[in-house]
Design a protein around this motif. Structure first.
Motif, PDB file in Angstrom:
ATOM      1  N   PHE A 143     -12.494  54.703  -4.378  1.00 33.50           N
ATOM      2  CA  PHE A 143     -11.270  55.380  -4.811  1.00 33.50           C
ATOM      3  C   PHE A 143     -10.840  56.076  -3.452  1.00 33.50           C
ATOM      4  CE2 PHE A 143      -8.100  57.542  -6.858  1.00 33.50           C
ATOM      5  CZ  PHE A 143      -8.186  58.740  -6.726  1.00 33.50           C
ATOM      6  N   TYR A 144     -11.793  56.816  -2.966  1.00 34.35           N
ATOM      7  CA  TYR A 144     -11.390  57.742  -1.750  1.00 34.35           C
ATOM      8  C   TYR A 144     -10.966  56.651  -0.612  1.00 34.35           C
ATOM      9  CZ  TYR A 144     -13.472  61.751  -3.915  1.00 34.35           C
ATOM     10  OH  TYR A 144     -13.729  62.833  -4.937  1.00 34.35           O
ATOM     11  N   THR A 145     -11.663  55.582  -0.404  1.00 32.19           N
ATOM     12  CA  THR A 145     -11.236  54.615   0.690  1.00 32.19           C
ATOM     13  C   THR A 145      -9.873  54.120   0.495  1.00 32.19           C
ATOM     14  OG1 THR A 145     -13.641  54.189   0.705  1.00 32.19           O
ATOM     15  CG2 THR A 145     -11.941  52.674   1.904  1.00 32.19           C
ATOM     16  N   LEU A 146      -9.683  53.909  -1.089  1.00 29.79           N
ATOM     17  CA  LEU A 146      -8.101  53.269  -1.112  1.00 29.79           C
ATOM     18  C   LEU A 146      -7.154  54.529  -1.219  1.00 29.79           C
ATOM     19  CD1 LEU A 146      -6.613  51.107  -2.709  1.00 29.79           C
ATOM     20  CD2 LEU A 146      -6.847  52.207  -4.842  1.00 29.79           C
ATOM     21  N   CYS A 147      -7.607  55.595  -1.286  1.00 29.73           N
ATOM     22  CA  CYS A 147      -6.600  56.710  -1.160  1.00 29.73           C
ATOM     23  C   CYS A 147      -6.129  56.756   0.545  1.00 29.73           C
ATOM     24  CB  CYS A 147      -7.250  58.111  -1.479  1.00 29.73           C
ATOM     25  SG  CYS A 147      -7.060  58.309  -3.169  1.00 29.73           S
ATOM     26  N   CYS A 148      -7.294  56.813   1.199  1.00 28.06           N
ATOM     27  CA  CYS A 148      -7.230  56.575   2.848  1.00 28.06           C
ATOM     28  C   CYS A 148      -6.295  55.629   3.229  1.00 28.06           C
ATOM     29  CB  CYS A 148      -8.422  56.853   3.481  1.00 28.06           C
ATOM     30  SG  CYS A 148      -9.275  58.321   3.241  1.00 28.06           S
ATOM     31  N   PHE A 149      -6.642  54.406   2.725  1.00 27.65           N
ATOM     32  CA  PHE A 149      -5.894  53.079   2.891  1.00 27.65           C
ATOM     33  C   PHE A 149      -4.507  53.255   2.746  1.00 27.65           C
ATOM     34  CE2 PHE A 149      -5.100  48.722   3.417  1.00 27.65           C
ATOM     35  CZ  PHE A 149      -4.503  48.313   2.412  1.00 27.65           C
ATOM     36  N   CYS A 150      -4.031  53.768   1.247  1.00 21.92           N
ATOM     37  CA  CYS A 150      -2.668  53.789   1.040  1.00 21.92           C
ATOM     38  C   CYS A 150      -1.963  54.713   1.936  1.00 21.92           C
ATOM     39  CB  CYS A 150      -2.659  54.215  -0.249  1.00 21.92           C
ATOM     40  SG  CYS A 150      -3.090  53.031  -1.690  1.00 21.92           S
ATOM     41  N   PHE A 151      -2.507  55.847   2.411  1.00 18.87           N
ATOM     42  CA  PHE A 151      -2.016  56.775   3.261  1.00 18.87           C
ATOM     43  C   PHE A 151      -1.835  55.891   4.595  1.00 18.87           C
ATOM     44  CE2 PHE A 151      -0.915  60.802   5.400  1.00 18.87           C
ATOM     45  CZ  PHE A 151      -1.651  60.676   6.607  1.00 18.87           C
ATOM     46  N   ILE A 152      -2.760  55.368   5.056  1.00 21.65           N
ATOM     47  CA  ILE A 152      -2.793  54.749   6.583  1.00 21.65           C
ATOM     48  C   ILE A 152      -1.456  53.541   6.323  1.00 21.65           C
ATOM     49  CG2 ILE A 152      -3.668  52.762   8.256  1.00 21.65           C
ATOM     50  CD1 ILE A 152      -6.612  54.293   7.177  1.00 21.65           C
ATOM     51  N   GLU A 153      -1.362  52.917   5.154  1.00 20.95           N
ATOM     52  CA  GLU A 153      -0.450  51.895   5.095  1.00 20.95           C
ATOM     53  C   GLU A 153       0.933  52.398   4.891  1.00 20.95           C
ATOM     54  OE1 GLU A 153      -0.736  47.947   4.676  1.00 20.95           O
ATOM     55  OE2 GLU A 153      -2.117  48.914   6.097  1.00 20.95           O
ATOM     56  N   ILE A 154       1.035  53.641   4.188  1.00 22.80           N
ATOM     57  CA  ILE A 154       2.334  54.140   4.027  1.00 22.80           C
ATOM     58  C   ILE A 154       2.834  54.559   5.163  1.00 22.80           C
ATOM     59  CG2 ILE A 154       3.558  56.220   3.019  1.00 22.80           C
ATOM     60  CD1 ILE A 154       1.782  55.815   0.742  1.00 22.80           C
ATOM     61  N   VAL A 155       2.153  55.465   6.204  1.00 24.57           N
ATOM     62  CA  VAL A 155       2.476  56.040   7.663  1.00 24.57           C
ATOM     63  C   VAL A 155       3.113  54.728   8.677  1.00 24.57           C
ATOM     64  CG1 VAL A 155       1.767  57.288   9.426  1.00 24.57           C
ATOM     65  CG2 VAL A 155       1.415  58.090   7.212  1.00 24.57           C
ATOM     66  N   CYS A 156       2.158  53.747   8.602  1.00 28.76           N
ATOM     67  CA  CYS A 156       2.355  52.801   9.401  1.00 28.76           C
ATOM     68  C   CYS A 156       3.425  51.759   8.918  1.00 28.76           C
ATOM     69  CB  CYS A 156       1.113  51.882   9.547  1.00 28.76           C
ATOM     70  SG  CYS A 156      -0.209  52.912  10.411  1.00 28.76           S
ATOM     71  N   VAL A 157       3.614  51.413   7.864  1.00 23.61           N
ATOM     72  CA  VAL A 157       4.739  50.594   7.425  1.00 23.61           C
ATOM     73  C   VAL A 157       6.174  51.374   7.409  1.00 23.61           C
ATOM     74  CG1 VAL A 157       5.680  49.926   5.039  1.00 23.61           C
ATOM     75  CG2 VAL A 157       3.445  49.017   5.808  1.00 23.61           C
ATOM     76  N   PHE A 158       6.055  52.777   7.189  1.00 27.05           N
ATOM     77  CA  PHE A 158       7.207  53.450   7.353  1.00 27.05           C
ATOM     78  C   PHE A 158       7.734  53.473   8.906  1.00 27.05           C
ATOM     79  CE2 PHE A 158      10.479  56.529   6.440  1.00 27.05           C
ATOM     80  CZ  PHE A 158      10.300  57.665   7.545  1.00 27.05           C
ATOM     81  N   HIS A 159       6.850  53.565   9.815  1.00 24.10           N
ATOM     82  CA  HIS A 159       7.172  53.811  11.132  1.00 24.10           C
ATOM     83  C   HIS A 159       7.722  52.164  11.559  1.00 24.10           C
ATOM     84  CE1 HIS A 159       4.562  57.368  12.468  1.00 24.10           C
ATOM     85  NE2 HIS A 159       5.984  57.773  12.325  1.00 24.10           N
ATOM     86  N   LEU A 160       6.695  51.373  10.986  1.00 26.53           N
ATOM     87  CA  LEU A 160       7.326  50.029  11.248  1.00 26.53           C
ATOM     88  C   LEU A 160       8.577  49.486  10.920  1.00 26.53           C
ATOM     89  CD1 LEU A 160       6.228  47.451  12.965  1.00 26.53           C
ATOM     90  CD2 LEU A 160       5.135  46.671  10.682  1.00 26.53           C
ATOM     91  N   LYS A 161       8.947  49.974   9.725  1.00 25.86           N
ATOM     92  CA  LYS A 161      10.253  49.696   9.334  1.00 25.86           C
ATOM     93  C   LYS A 161      11.498  50.385   9.978  1.00 25.86           C
ATOM     94  CE  LYS A 161      12.668  49.468   4.777  1.00 25.86           C
ATOM     95  NZ  LYS A 161      12.497  49.771   3.516  1.00 25.86           N
ATOM     96  N   GLN A 162      11.264  51.573  10.549  1.00 24.07           N
ATOM     97  CA  GLN A 162      12.285  52.111  11.046  1.00 24.07           C
ATOM     98  C   GLN A 162      12.395  51.734  12.576  1.00 24.07           C
ATOM     99  OE1 GLN A 162      10.688  56.553  11.725  1.00 24.07           O
ATOM    100  NE2 GLN A 162      12.437  56.801  10.632  1.00 24.07           N
ATOM    101  N   ARG A 163      11.120  51.194  12.986  1.00 27.61           N
ATOM    102  CA  ARG A 163      11.445  50.341  14.482  1.00 27.61           C
ATOM    103  C   ARG A 163      12.167  49.086  14.477  1.00 27.61           C
ATOM    104  NH1 ARG A 163       7.479  48.707  18.441  1.00 27.61           N
ATOM    105  NH2 ARG A 163       8.994  48.361  20.157  1.00 27.61           N
ATOM    106  N   PHE A 164      11.717  48.309  13.208  1.00 26.59           N
ATOM    107  CA  PHE A 164      12.464  46.927  13.131  1.00 26.59           C
ATOM    108  C   PHE A 164      13.903  47.132  12.807  1.00 26.59           C
ATOM    109  CE2 PHE A 164      11.232  42.790  12.208  1.00 26.59           C
ATOM    110  CZ  PHE A 164      12.064  42.319  11.615  1.00 26.59           C
ATOM    111  N   ASN A 165      14.316  48.256  11.839  1.00 33.06           N
ATOM    112  CA  ASN A 165      15.503  48.445  11.444  1.00 33.06           C
ATOM    113  C   ASN A 165      16.479  48.817  12.999  1.00 33.06           C
ATOM    114  OD1 ASN A 165      15.234  47.980   8.985  1.00 33.06           O
ATOM    115  ND2 ASN A 165      14.944  49.962   8.228  1.00 33.06           N
TER     116      ASN A 165
END
Lengths: 436, 284
Positions: A143-165
């Motif tokens: 559960f804790y790892t999932l929370c960290c994983f979700c945080f990592i994915e949200i931050v990285c995906v957000f930046h990637l989406k901004q960059r891609f756009n």
């Protein structure tokens, strides 16, 4: 549904490009799972070990951001083709992000399973409180790892989406070959000032730890990490910025042997390279400090906690050291192999211009050495100044039998690192022959 | 596809299974003559057959032919990338066929320059550095590199883009950078493989004028391979290749480009005419 199928198909076909992402994510998630297990057990034993998962999360965010940008570059031309064929940018962005999330999910499942299995293999024998409920530990750590994983994915995906756009078709076509530029050529001087200031502050804090009275040490210990991180980051920004400026000035000294090629190799993405080297330097420092702490804990003359706790902590620290050392060398080696694979066309061009196969093999060896050694450079500088100072303090605190033990453990750590270094160098060198 | 290796593989597999050629042919539904043809060397293709020519220094020579005529293979043989099965290739009095493998890099460095269709510039180096790299590899002293590049770049009209990366400049500028890289090391011969293939007509004309200028002012010897008739009209001499053989040559006299262009077309028509089956012409 069609886009999901397209995502899965693209993910399968881009296997080599995703390899770095898969290996890095799986390794780091496995380590995070182990650290979460340690943190949970530590919590039950009333000592805090939450800093380790947090540190891994920060490292993972930076590395995953780098790899996401790397993958975007590799497939930029493919995305430009999709846009030229009429696909909407929004759908294309969602397609790419869907692929990354799918692979991330796979890495999460693989990483947590491997991590928990490794933890079980090494730590259940020396379980601190005899925790029998595997399911409880596995569930909570997952559960804790999932929370960290979700945080990592949200931050990285957000930046990637901004960059891609932001990227238009024309920019996507050139994205793979784009080199980073320095707008202000004297930026590297500012970073030199930041580095020197940060380094001096850090040495100052270390001197404070060594020479100040016991009641003041707490303050210096709690903040020494800040100038340390700043000086590590500034060091690589300074060095790579300096090399870039040197290259831009067309200094005659670089037009000898392999210097021009290697300088271009280092500075073509100097901003990203600086951040990655800083992260790996921190991994290396963390690995060293875990080793030294672990070895100290395992010394019978050193009695800080009860024997069982100390044994467990010592083993945990040594394991963390090994894990971080493996992460350091594995990810750097994999990155180097992927770069060599992509660079094989350049090696062919060098052959046409007149470089012989032995000369190209020598060039590749130099590139591997630089790749594996560069993150260690700043760490060596820190050890050079801090180890003698901290040794003075330890000699005051520790019994006579453990005097100068810091030098001994540092030497042992470097010896082990050298063994890892040689192994990985030989493996990467052997595997690189197919790309020459 | 290596026909000899394929034939040997088929033959070995057939013998391992204890089949005769006729039995294998029957299984595959083909004639045993076809199986025999696959297994023997008689089906091997001569990519370059009985080719002999000389290129005087300072001349701009072209090898012209359709796809599959053997022109790129011929260029690869001269470039020491491939080795001929027999014959000699002499460059500046040295037979390159006898050069050991470990010395071919030295030979390429000292005697050859290359210009490719896809430019083949290093994307991590600027235009300036791409030219400098060739000079560095050749061992030119570091003090002489900068003046050499500046002089050449002015002549080739790329001095304004020296600090740019290849992806930031046009195709024509990239190809002129490739020319500069090739000529900077003062090779005995420059080998150009379809150099105008990826260029628009204006950039192609500019490049061909550059080649002509290099011959005139730098006494460069250029061997260009192309199937483009317009490019051919810039050359001093054209060798027409077909099926691995030189079918005809055409030397340029004092005529202008347009007249030479017309001569080339007539020559191509003549070569194509030679290939018509008389029976087909009579009974289409």
């Amino acid at each position: 549904m069609m886009y999901l199928k397209l995502s899965i198909r693209n993910a399968k076909r881009s296997f080599t490009n995703y390899l770095l992402y898969v290996v890095t994510m799986t390794l780091l998630l496995a380590v995070m799972e182990i650290s979460e297990c340690i943190a949970i057990i530590g919590q039950l034993a009333d000592f805090q070990a939450i800093s380790l998962p947090l540190l891994i999360t920060v490292i993972q965010v930076i590395l995953v951001e780098y790899i996401d940008t790397f993958m975007l570059k590799q497939r930029a031309k493919e995305f430009a083709s999709y846009l030229l064929l009429g696909m909407e940018k929004k759908k294309l962005t969602n397609l790419f992000l869907c692929e990354i999330l799918l692979i991330g999910l796979f890495c999460f499942l693989a990483g947590t399973t491997i991590g928990f299995a490794v933890y079980g293999l090494f730590f259940f024998r020396v379980a601190l409180h005899g925790i029998k409920f595997l399911g409880f530990l596995y569930g909570k750590s997952m559960f804790y790892t999932l929370c960290c994983f979700c945080f990592i994915e949200i931050v990285c995906v957000f930046h990637l989406k901004q960059r891609f756009n932001k990227l238009q078709i024309r920019e996507l076509i050139c994205e793979k070959n784009r080199n980073e530029n320095m707008k202000n050529k004297d930026n590297w001087k500012k970073w030199a000032v930041v580095f020197i200031t940060g380094f001096v502050c850090m040495i100052g804090f270390v001197c404070g730890i060594v020479f100040l009275p016991e009641n003041c040490i707490v303050y210096t210990v709690s903040v020494v990490a800040i100038p340390l991180i700043i000086s590590v980051f500034a060091f690589y920004k300074w060095i790579l910025g300096c090399l870039y400026a040197h290259r831009k000035m067309k200094s005659v000294n670089i037009y000898q042997k392999n210097r021009l090629y290697i300088m271009a190799y280092l500075t073509s993405n100097f901003k990203t390279t600086a951040i990655i080297n800083a992260v790996f330097c921190m991994c290396f420092l963390f690995s060293a400090s875990s080793f030294i702490t672990g070895m100290l804990m395992l010394q019978p003359e050193f009695q800080l906690f009860d024997k069982a706790s100390q044994q467990w902590m010592g083993t945990a620290q040594i394991s963390i050291c090994i894990v971080f050392t493996i992460i350091y060398f594995s990810i750097l080696s994999l990155q180097q192999l992927i770069e060599l694979r992509q660079d094989s066309k350049n090696k062919k061009i060098l052959r046409y211009i007149g470089k012989s196969s032995p000369q190209i093999a020598s060039l590749v060896k130099q590139q591997i050495i630089i790749k594996l050694t560069m993150p260690m450079t700043m760490a060596l500088l820190i050890f050079l100044f801090c180890v003698p100072l901290l040794n003075i303090k330890l000699n005051v605190i520790l019994p006579a039998a453990l005097h100068n033990v810091l030098f001994k453990f540092t030497g042992e750590f470097f010896l082990c690192t050298l063994c890892f270094y040689l192994c990985y160098f030989l493996i990467v060198n052997a595997m690189s022959k197919q790309y020459i | 596809m290596n026909q000899i290796k394929t034939g040997a593989f088929i033959s070995n597999r057939r013998k391992a299974k204890g089949l005769t050629q006729s039995q294998l042919a029957e299984k595959l539904g083909i004639t045993d003559k076809a199986v025999s043809k696959w297994e023997t060397e008689s089906n091997s293709i001569l990519a370059v057959n009985n080719v002999s020519f000389q290129i005087p220094q300072g001349r701009f020579v072209e090898i012209m032919g359709a796809s599959g005529s053997g022109k790129t293979t011929l260029l690869n043989l001269i470039a020491t990338i491939d080795k001929p099965t027999n014959g000699t290739i002499q460059i500046s009095g040295q037979n390159i066929v006898d050069i050991p493998e470990e010395d071919t890099a030295n030979f390429r460095r000292e005697h050859l320059g290359f210009v490719f269709q896809e430019y083949n510039l290093l994307e991590t180096l600027t235009i300036y550095e791409n030219i400098a790299l060739a000079l560095t590899i050749k061992g030119i002293s570091k003090e002489n590199i900068s003046p050499a590049i500046w002089n050449l770049s002015k002549r080739l009209d790329i001095s304004s883009v020296l600090d740019k990366f290849p992806y930031e400049v046009s195709g024509g500028q990239r190809q002129r950078c490739a020319c500069a890289r090739a000529i900077a090391v003062k090779p005995d011969i420059i080998l150009a493989d379809e150099p105008t293939g990826a260029l628009d007509s204006h950039a192609a004309k500019q490049l061909l004028n550059t080649f002509a200028m290099l011959c005139r002012e730098y006494n460069a010897t250029i061997l260009m391979v192309t199937h483009d008739v317009m490019a051919a009209s810039y050359c001093d001499r054209i060798l027409f290749m077909q099926d691995g053989e030189i079918k005809a040559t055409l030397n340029r006299s004092q005529e202008n480009k347009q007249a030479f262009f017309a001569d080339i077309l007539k020559k191509i028509e003549w070569i194509e005419g030679e290939n018509y089956d008389v029976f087909e012409v009579v009974n289409p």
